[in-house]
Design a protein around this motif. Structure first.
Motif, PDB file in Angstrom:
ATOM      1  N   ASP A   9       0.822  -1.207   0.000  1.00 27.87           N
ATOM      2  CA  ASP A   9       0.000   0.000   0.000  1.00 27.87           C
ATOM      3  C   ASP A   9       0.855   1.257   0.000  1.00 27.87           C
ATOM      4  O   ASP A   9       0.375   2.355  -0.201  1.00 27.87           O
ATOM      5  N   GLY A  10       2.105   1.162   0.266  1.00 28.88           N
ATOM      6  CA  GLY A  10       3.062   2.225   0.069  1.00 28.88           C
ATOM      7  C   GLY A  10       4.279   1.595  -0.569  1.00 28.88           C
ATOM      8  O   GLY A  10       4.594   0.444  -0.291  1.00 28.88           O
ATOM      9  N   PRO A  11       5.047   2.226  -1.434  1.00 28.06           N
ATOM     10  CA  PRO A  11       4.840   3.624  -1.786  1.00 28.06           C
ATOM     11  C   PRO A  11       3.623   3.872  -2.673  1.00 28.06           C
ATOM     12  O   PRO A  11       3.274   3.046  -3.489  1.00 28.06           O
ATOM     13  N   ARG A  12       3.007   5.020  -2.459  1.00 25.24           N
ATOM     14  CA  ARG A  12       1.917   5.476  -3.307  1.00 25.24           C
ATOM     15  C   ARG A  12       2.374   6.763  -3.971  1.00 25.24           C
ATOM     16  O   ARG A  12       2.715   7.734  -3.300  1.00 25.24           O
ATOM     17  N   ALA A  13       2.385   6.766  -5.282  1.00 24.78           N
ATOM     18  CA  ALA A  13       2.869   7.941  -6.009  1.00 24.78           C
ATOM     19  C   ALA A  13       1.996   9.152  -5.697  1.00 24.78           C
ATOM     20  O   ALA A  13       0.786   9.065  -5.679  1.00 24.78           O
ATOM     21  N   ASP A  14       2.638  10.256  -5.447  1.00 24.30           N
ATOM     22  CA  ASP A  14       1.941  11.517  -5.182  1.00 24.30           C
ATOM     23  C   ASP A  14       2.784  12.612  -5.832  1.00 24.30           C
ATOM     24  O   ASP A  14       3.694  13.151  -5.233  1.00 24.30           O
ATOM     25  N   GLY A  15       2.457  12.915  -7.103  1.00 24.15           N
ATOM     26  CA  GLY A  15       3.298  13.843  -7.842  1.00 24.15           C
ATOM     27  C   GLY A  15       4.653  13.237  -8.138  1.00 24.15           C
ATOM     28  O   GLY A  15       5.685  13.909  -8.065  1.00 24.15           O
ATOM     29  N   ALA A  16       4.667  11.935  -8.466  1.00 25.58           N
ATOM     30  CA  ALA A  16       5.934  11.259  -8.753  1.00 25.58           C
ATOM     31  C   ALA A  16       6.617  11.886  -9.964  1.00 25.58           C
ATOM     32  O   ALA A  16       5.972  12.479 -10.828  1.00 25.58           O
ATOM     33  N   PHE A  17       7.925  11.722 -10.011  1.00 26.37           N
ATOM     34  CA  PHE A  17       8.703  12.219 -11.142  1.00 26.37           C
ATOM     35  C   PHE A  17       8.625  11.188 -12.261  1.00 26.37           C
ATOM     36  O   PHE A  17       9.056  10.044 -12.118  1.00 26.37           O
ATOM     37  N   LEU A  18       8.045  11.577 -13.385  1.00 30.30           N
ATOM     38  CA  LEU A  18       7.879  10.688 -14.528  1.00 30.30           C
ATOM     39  C   LEU A  18       8.491  11.333 -15.767  1.00 30.30           C
ATOM     40  O   LEU A  18       8.237  12.503 -16.043  1.00 30.30           O
ATOM     41  N   LEU A  19       9.286  10.559 -16.512  1.00 28.23           N
ATOM     42  CA  LEU A  19      10.005  11.158 -17.638  1.00 28.23           C
ATOM     43  C   LEU A  19      10.308  10.104 -18.697  1.00 28.23           C
ATOM     44  O   LEU A  19      10.644   8.961 -18.375  1.00 28.23           O
ATOM     45  N   ARG A  20      10.157  10.506 -19.965  1.00 30.02           N
ATOM     46  CA  ARG A  20      10.721   9.733 -21.078  1.00 30.02           C
ATOM     47  C   ARG A  20      12.080  10.351 -21.396  1.00 30.02           C
ATOM     48  O   ARG A  20      12.188  11.556 -21.585  1.00 30.02           O
ATOM     49  N   SER A  21      13.093   9.522 -21.482  1.00 34.38           N
ATOM     50  CA  SER A  21      14.436  10.009 -21.798  1.00 34.38           C
ATOM     51  C   SER A  21      14.881   9.399 -23.117  1.00 34.38           C
ATOM     52  O   SER A  21      14.818   8.174 -23.286  1.00 34.38           O
ATOM     53  N   VAL A  22      15.320  10.251 -24.050  1.00 35.44           N
ATOM     54  CA  VAL A  22      15.727   9.799 -25.381  1.00 35.44           C
ATOM     55  C   VAL A  22      17.195  10.179 -25.580  1.00 35.44           C
ATOM     56  O   VAL A  22      17.571  11.348 -25.429  1.00 35.44           O
ATOM     57  N   PHE A  23      18.013   9.184 -25.961  1.00 37.73           N
ATOM     58  CA  PHE A  23      19.454   9.423 -26.049  1.00 37.73           C
ATOM     59  C   PHE A  23      20.059   8.843 -27.324  1.00 37.73           C
ATOM     60  O   PHE A  23      19.649   7.780 -27.803  1.00 37.73           O
ATOM     61  N   ALA A  24      21.042   9.571 -27.824  1.00 39.94           N
ATOM     62  CA  ALA A  24      21.942   9.054 -28.845  1.00 39.94           C
ATOM     63  C   ALA A  24      23.313   8.914 -28.192  1.00 39.94           C
ATOM     64  O   ALA A  24      23.716   9.751 -27.385  1.00 39.94           O
ATOM     65  N   PRO A  25      24.079   7.865 -28.511  1.00 37.07           N
ATOM     66  CA  PRO A  25      25.381   7.676 -27.860  1.00 37.07           C
ATOM     67  C   PRO A  25      26.390   8.732 -28.297  1.00 37.07           C
ATOM     68  O   PRO A  25      26.269   9.278 -29.401  1.00 37.07           O
ATOM     69  N   PRO A  26      27.363   9.012 -27.433  1.00 37.79           N
ATOM     70  CA  PRO A  26      27.528   8.449 -26.095  1.00 37.79           C
ATOM     71  C   PRO A  26      26.685   9.215 -25.073  1.00 37.79           C
ATOM     72  O   PRO A  26      26.497  10.418 -25.199  1.00 37.79           O
ATOM     73  N   GLY A 108      10.363  18.167 -24.998  1.00 40.83           N
ATOM     74  CA  GLY A 108       8.918  18.223 -25.127  1.00 40.83           C
ATOM     75  C   GLY A 108       8.260  17.846 -23.826  1.00 40.83           C
ATOM     76  O   GLY A 108       8.906  17.754 -22.775  1.00 40.83           O
ATOM     77  N   LEU A 109       6.954  17.626 -23.863  1.00 41.49           N
ATOM     78  CA  LEU A 109       6.196  17.306 -22.662  1.00 41.49           C
ATOM     79  C   LEU A 109       6.696  16.011 -22.030  1.00 41.49           C
ATOM     80  O   LEU A 109       6.666  14.953 -22.659  1.00 41.49           O
ATOM     81  N   ARG A 110       7.201  16.117 -20.801  1.00 43.31           N
ATOM     82  CA  ARG A 110       7.717  14.973 -20.041  1.00 43.31           C
ATOM     83  C   ARG A 110       8.735  14.165 -20.844  1.00 43.31           C
ATOM     84  O   ARG A 110       8.865  12.954 -20.659  1.00 43.31           O
ATOM     85  N   THR A 111       9.461  14.815 -21.716  1.00 39.91           N
ATOM     86  CA  THR A 111      10.469  14.154 -22.545  1.00 39.91           C
ATOM     87  C   THR A 111      11.768  14.943 -22.472  1.00 39.91           C
ATOM     88  O   THR A 111      11.763  16.170 -22.557  1.00 39.91           O
ATOM     89  N   TRP A 112      12.872  14.224 -22.357  1.00 40.43           N
ATOM     90  CA  TRP A 112      14.151  14.864 -22.074  1.00 40.43           C
ATOM     91  C   TRP A 112      15.253  14.003 -22.672  1.00 40.43           C
ATOM     92  O   TRP A 112      15.089  12.800 -22.847  1.00 40.43           O
ATOM     93  N   GLY A 113      16.369  14.593 -23.043  1.00 47.41           N
ATOM     94  CA  GLY A 113      17.481  13.805 -23.548  1.00 47.41           C
ATOM     95  C   GLY A 113      18.425  14.636 -24.399  1.00 47.41           C
ATOM     96  O   GLY A 113      18.358  15.866 -24.413  1.00 47.41           O
ATOM     97  N   ASN A 114      19.300  13.940 -25.119  1.00 46.51           N
ATOM     98  CA  ASN A 114      20.292  14.653 -25.925  1.00 46.51           C
ATOM     99  C   ASN A 114      20.000  14.591 -27.419  1.00 46.51           C
ATOM    100  O   ASN A 114      20.739  15.169 -28.219  1.00 46.51           O
ATOM    101  N   ALA A 115      18.908  13.874 -27.822  1.00 46.47           N
ATOM    102  CA  ALA A 115      18.576  13.794 -29.245  1.00 46.47           C
ATOM    103  C   ALA A 115      17.140  13.321 -29.396  1.00 46.47           C
ATOM    104  O   ALA A 115      16.799  12.243 -28.903  1.00 46.47           O
ATOM    105  N   ALA A 116      16.330  14.100 -30.075  1.00 42.51           N
ATOM    106  CA  ALA A 116      14.920  13.739 -30.228  1.00 42.51           C
ATOM    107  C   ALA A 116      14.741  12.428 -30.980  1.00 42.51           C
ATOM    108  O   ALA A 116      13.742  11.717 -30.785  1.00 42.51           O
ATOM    109  N   ASP A 117      15.700  12.085 -31.867  1.00 43.14           N
ATOM    110  CA  ASP A 117      15.600  10.854 -32.645  1.00 43.14           C
ATOM    111  C   ASP A 117      16.593   9.805 -32.158  1.00 43.14           C
ATOM    112  O   ASP A 117      17.008   8.925 -32.921  1.00 43.14           O
ATOM    113  N   GLY A 118      16.980   9.891 -30.882  1.00 38.37           N
ATOM    114  CA  GLY A 118      17.952   8.952 -30.324  1.00 38.37           C
ATOM    115  C   GLY A 118      17.461   7.517 -30.385  1.00 38.37           C
ATOM    116  O   GLY A 118      16.257   7.236 -30.365  1.00 38.37           O
ATOM    117  N   ALA A 119      18.399   6.584 -30.421  1.00 39.82           N
ATOM    118  CA  ALA A 119      18.064   5.170 -30.563  1.00 39.82           C
ATOM    119  C   ALA A 119      17.566   4.541 -29.275  1.00 39.82           C
ATOM    120  O   ALA A 119      16.924   3.494 -29.295  1.00 39.82           O
TER     121      ALA A 119
END
Length: 313
Positions: A9-26, A108-119
């Motif tokens: 019953d815990g943990p219960r998310a309350d404003g949890a940090f949620l993110l899509r991360s997009v990366f190209a190497p390195p 973008g919205l809840r999206t972060w990284g070093n390349a929008a088209d990262g693999a």
């Protein structure tokens, strides 16, 4: 509520940090946010999780990792890639010099990284604080739990990825609940595969003597339980219950009950404005003074201090 349900019953998310991360190497992220629990799912590509202690683990598409804090770790394209971004408490992202990288890498919205088209695309959910009720569960988890694709249901992650791109009223709460379902499903899958290595309280649920006793404690925590009354519910003698409970769970029944009551009290102190008298009554103490004494003895701070500290944090 069943035993596992109470512990989950815990943990219960309350404003949890949620993110899509997009990366190209390195790419390499040094995570030192001290969060109690994070979930990382590889949506595409691959990623290495490199703990400070323990073996590096390669995550591939559909794999999920649960990472128990507060120890730091690294997530990268390769084991040896030098960290370029450091994730600090509060999810503050900086480079090696301390310069903020949050805006620079926003895609973008809840999206972060070093390349929008990262693999590589990762979906990360972080609980920056955990309910006290989950302490027993968090202590049972190793620093990293890895579930491979096929060992758990990843359908919810697909839904989570879709919903993370929507910005409508109530979306944050909806995402919190989705994250909870992902994490709880992963924990259940992991526990079901542990067999004899699973925590005692989990294995106890199936025990014909201890299981019913634990069920009673969780469902009626405020009852004035004694070993004798609990044994009567389990239909065994006091000696049999005490011996079997300690052997399976790892602690005596009354010690387990005290821990459960104080965890529930800590949770109520943190999440509600209820008075100490009201909380004491709900968790089985005759007076606020009795609760305060037990709380201070076991946790080293008074209920009032606990409420102030957790809210300040």
């Amino acid at each position: 509520m069943d035993i596992l349900g109470g512990l989950l019953d815990g943990p219960r998310a309350d404003g949890a940090f949620l993110l899509r991360s997009v990366f190209a190497p390195p790419w390499s992220l040094r995570i030192r946010d001290r969060a109690p629990l994070s979930a990382v799912v590889v949506a595409q590509g691959s990623a290495w999780v490199v703990p400070d202690a323990g073996s590096p683990t390669l995550l591939e598409p559909g794999d999920l990792a649960l990472l128990r804090g507060p120890d730091p770790y690294t997530v990268a394209d390769l084991q040896g890639t030098t960290p370029q971004v450091f994730v600090e408490p509060g999810q503050r992202c900086v480079d090696a010099s301390g310069r903020s990288m949050s805006d620079e890498m926003l895609l973008g919205l809840r999206t972060w990284g070093n390349a929008a088209d990262g693999a590589t695309m990762l979906v990360t959910g972080t609980y920056e604080r955990a309910s006290a009720v989950s302490d027993r569960l968090l202590r049972a988890l190793p620093p990293i739990v890895v579930l491979r694709r096929g060992e758990w249901s990843s359908d919810l992650v697909t839904l989570l990825c879709t919903e993370m791109q929507r910005d409508v009223p109530g979306q944050e709460v909806f995402l919190d609940r989705l994250l909870d379902l992902v994490v709880l499903g992963a924990v259940r899958s992991w526990l079901s595969d542990q067999e004899d290595a699973a925590p005692g309280w989990y294995r106890a649920a199936a025990d014909p003597v201890v299981g019913p006793a634990l069920q009673e404690l969780h469902q009626r925590v405020a009852e004035p339980w004694t070993v004798a009354t609990l044994a009567a519910q389990a239909r065994v003698s006091r000696a049999v219950l005490a011996r079997r409970f300690a052997a399976v769970v790892g602690e005596p029944p009354m010690a387990y009950l005290t821990s459960l009551r104080l965890a529930l009290a800590a949770d109520l102190l943190e999440r509600t404005d209820r008075t100490l008298t009201s909380i004491a009554r709900e968790v089985g103490y005759a007076s606020p003074f009795a609760l305060s004494a037990a709380f201070s003895r076991e946790r080293g701070v008074s209920p009032t201090e606990h409420r102030a500290r957790t809210r300040a944090a």
